[in-house]
Structure formats: C-alpha cells, structure tokens
Write an enzyme that holds these catalytic residues in place. Structure first.
Site, short mmCIF file in Angstrom:
data_model
loop_
_atom_site.label_atom_id
_atom_site.label_comp_id
_atom_site.label_asym_id
_atom_site.label_seq_id
_atom_site.Cartn_x
_atom_site.Cartn_y
_atom_site.Cartn_z
N ASP A 295 -0.50 5.15 0.75
CA ASP A 295 -0.90 6.15 1.74
C ASP A 295 -0.80 5.58 3.15
OD1 ASP A 295 -1.75 8.38 -0.01
OD2 ASP A 295 -3.25 6.95 -0.68
N ASP B 46 0.84 -1.18 0.00
CA ASP B 46 0.00 0.00 0.00
C ASP B 46 0.89 1.24 0.00
OD1 ASP B 46 -2.53 1.34 0.16
OD2 ASP B 46 -2.13 1.72 2.27
N ASP C 289 -1.66 -0.53 6.03
CA ASP C 289 -1.88 0.12 7.32
C ASP C 289 -3.33 0.08 7.77
OD1 ASP C 289 -2.62 2.00 5.24
OD2 ASP C 289 -2.67 3.55 6.79
#
Length: 351
Positions: free
Chosen positions: A27, A25, A228
């Site tokens: 961001d 990922d 996250d």
C-alpha cells in the site's frame, strides 16, 4: 545569514544490485487501492527478471495472500520471482507457537485473518459464531466490513482475560481516494474501552521481517526493505538490522522525512520504486560531488540538477542540521515549495 553546505556521493551501479532479496511494502509503494503507483510495476518486473527475489510484506491483513497476488498480476506484475506475506500470517504463527493445535481463536477483520489462522492449524471463530465454548485468543486485523458489534466483542473478550493480538497498528491506509482509517484506528477504539494493549506482530515489530527473510532465504546484509512509512517500514527495518529505501509515493511527505528521528531514518530515499534502478545514494553521507545549502534554516535547492540526487542532498542537509542542534524550518508551505522544485507535486496530486 548563515549557510551550511551538505554534499552527497554517487554510487554508479543500481541500488538493488547490492542485494539478493527485497522485502517490499504494498500500500502506497506498489499500489493505492486498485491503481498501480507510477513506475512500480515496470521496476518490479525488471528487478525479478534480474534474479532478485521479492517478498511483498504488508501490514494490511484484510485479504488472503492469493487475492493480493491476483491483484498484483492484474496490475501487470510478472508471475514469477515473488510471494506475499501479511501480518495475519505473522499473528497466526505467533499464536500457533503458544496454543494447542486446533485452538479456538476469535478472528476479527477481513477474510485474510481467518484463513491465516486455519493454515497455521488453529480454529478461527467469527464473532457471529461465538457460543458458550471459550476462545483462547482474539486476533484483530483490518477489514472493510468490521462492525461496532465486532469491536465491542473484542473488548468483551479482552476484558474477560483472553489474549489479544493485533495484526498491526497503522493508523491510516492509503487508497486511490486518499488516506482511510487503518487497523490502528480500530485498535485504538477498543483500547478506549479496555485497560489493556494488544500484542502487535506487524511492522515495526520483527515478526513480519523475520518471516519475509525466511521466505527469501537471505541474510541481513543481503536484504533490502522498501516502504513508504517511517514509523513502520523504516523503523522496523532498522530494528531488524536491515538496510531500507523510503519512497515518497505513499504516506510520507518530504517534511516528515526531513524531521525523522534517528530510529526511523532510512538508508536510502527515492521518489518511487524506480529508485531501486538508480544509483545508490545512502543518506547521510559526504563528498564534494553535489551541494545543497541550508540558509536561515531552509534548504536552498539549486535550480538545476538531477532531482533524485537533489532529494538526497536536501534530506542530508536537514538531518545534519538537526543532529547538530541547528534550526530547520518546519513551515509546511516551505516544504511544499521544495517538493514542487523536486518534482514531487505529481505524487501529491496522485494521492
């Protein structure tokens, strides 16, 4: 007073050496807005230098992949061994299989949405350019300039029976200033006006993971997912049959992780991406090498010890207790104290 002891085993080699490909990922994992997350760039450069292929797979559909690639290079990510895929591409691939070539599709969101549709052989139509010629679908993705008129147009099209595809439904987006509304928040606004729900292609749905693994050329056991967010990155990885690493550098806090349901629990946990280069510590697990005691529903963290291993042990203790029906404190203040003990307070300050 009751105590529960949870232990954890240590595998000597770096976690990433057990895999051939990484779906990562962006961001909250690699960057927050314009700024790199600490340790992310140097870790990724080490991983690709060691021959591990990386696909950066993001639900953020606002920018074309080449813009994201330029951003990554500006941050210092080495230019080889990786590529970028986003949920706009997954949406375009989904519609290209179902619509005729050159089919007209209304594109709402950043420039990445229209570009992905064009590359898939479809014809993107912006809301401002809608005319009497009907469109066959509407794709809604994130864009910083999305207006009320565009959201209203999505509602009108859906109400008229047009197929509605959402690139993702993340409610928030981590930035250098904090959490901002994500595409899911804008999708929810439209849903308040129409009696319908979109077809979602982004994480945790399998489409983006499948596209990423195709790029990597890896089988499921050889692929690791890093993210996250429990509800997208980790739940999606579990659904796709892939191992996962949850990093606490973005949206997820330690308390969230401790109370994660089984479907959204990661295979591994780390403070940030540098956990890829640390020994692999799957959770939950059991051995006699490291102890964390759960006393009166609170993990009692030793004053000394490796923070990475202690993090694993705290999470394991909380999961084991909850799975056995025992109480675990949900007091925010207690979990913030544990975060400070484990050195996670710096992450909080950097968010």
């Amino acid at each position: 007073m009751t105590g529960e002891i949870t232990t954890i085993s240590v595998r000597a080699e770096p976690l990433i050496t057990g895999y051939r490909g990484l779906i990562c990922d962006l961001d909250g994992v690699v960057y927050r807005g314009a700024n790199a997350v600490p340790h992310a760039v140097e870790t990724l450069n080490r991983v690709t230098a060691d021959g591990i292929s990386v696909v950066f797979a993001t639900n953020n559909a606002s920018r074309p992949p080449e813009d994201v690639e330029s951003h990554l290079r500006t941050l210092g990510v080495a230019p080889h061994g990786w590529s970028v895929v986003n949920s706009s591409q997954a949406a375009a691939a989904y519609l290209a299989k179902r619509l005729g070539r050159r089919a007209r599709v209304c594109a709402v969101g950043g420039p990445g949405v229209a570009q992905a549709l064009t590359e898939a052989g479809l014809t993107p139509i912006r809301v401002a350019d809608l005319d009497d010629t009907p469109v066959e679908a509407v794709v809604q993705g994130l864009g910083i300039d999305v207006t009320w008129s565009e959201l209203a147009a999505v509602g009108y099209l859906v109400g008229a029976g047009v197929s509605w595809v959402a690139t993702n439904v993340d409610l928030t987006l981590p930035t250098q200033y904090g959490e901002a509304p994500g595409n899911g928040a804008l999708v929810a606004l439209v849903q308040t006006a129409v009696n319908a729900a979109p077809h979602v292609v982004g994480k945790p749905q399998p489409a983006l993971f499948d596209l990423s693994r195709f790029r990597l050329g890896t089988d499921q056991p050889d692929t690791l997912v890093c993210g996250d967010r429990l509800e997208t990155d980790i739940e999606g990885a579990n659904s796709a049959g892939l191992d996962s690493l949850l990093v606490l550098s973005g949206a997820c806090r330690l308390r969230d992780l401790a109370f994660a349901e089984r479907a959204s629990r990661p295979t591994y946990v780390a403070t940030d991406l540098s956990g890829l280069l640390a020994p692999g510590l799957p959770v939950p697990t059991s051995s006699r090498e490291l102890l964390v005691e759960l006393t009166d529903a609170v993990p009692r963290v030793p004053h000394r010890g490796d923070n990475g291993k202690l993090l694993q042990a705290v999470v394991t203790a909380a999961w084991a207790a909850r799975d056995d029906g025992r109480a675990v404190s949900d007091d925010v203040g207690i979990w913030e104290k544990i975060e400070r003990r484990l050195g996670l307070v710096q992450l909080d300050q950097a968010r």
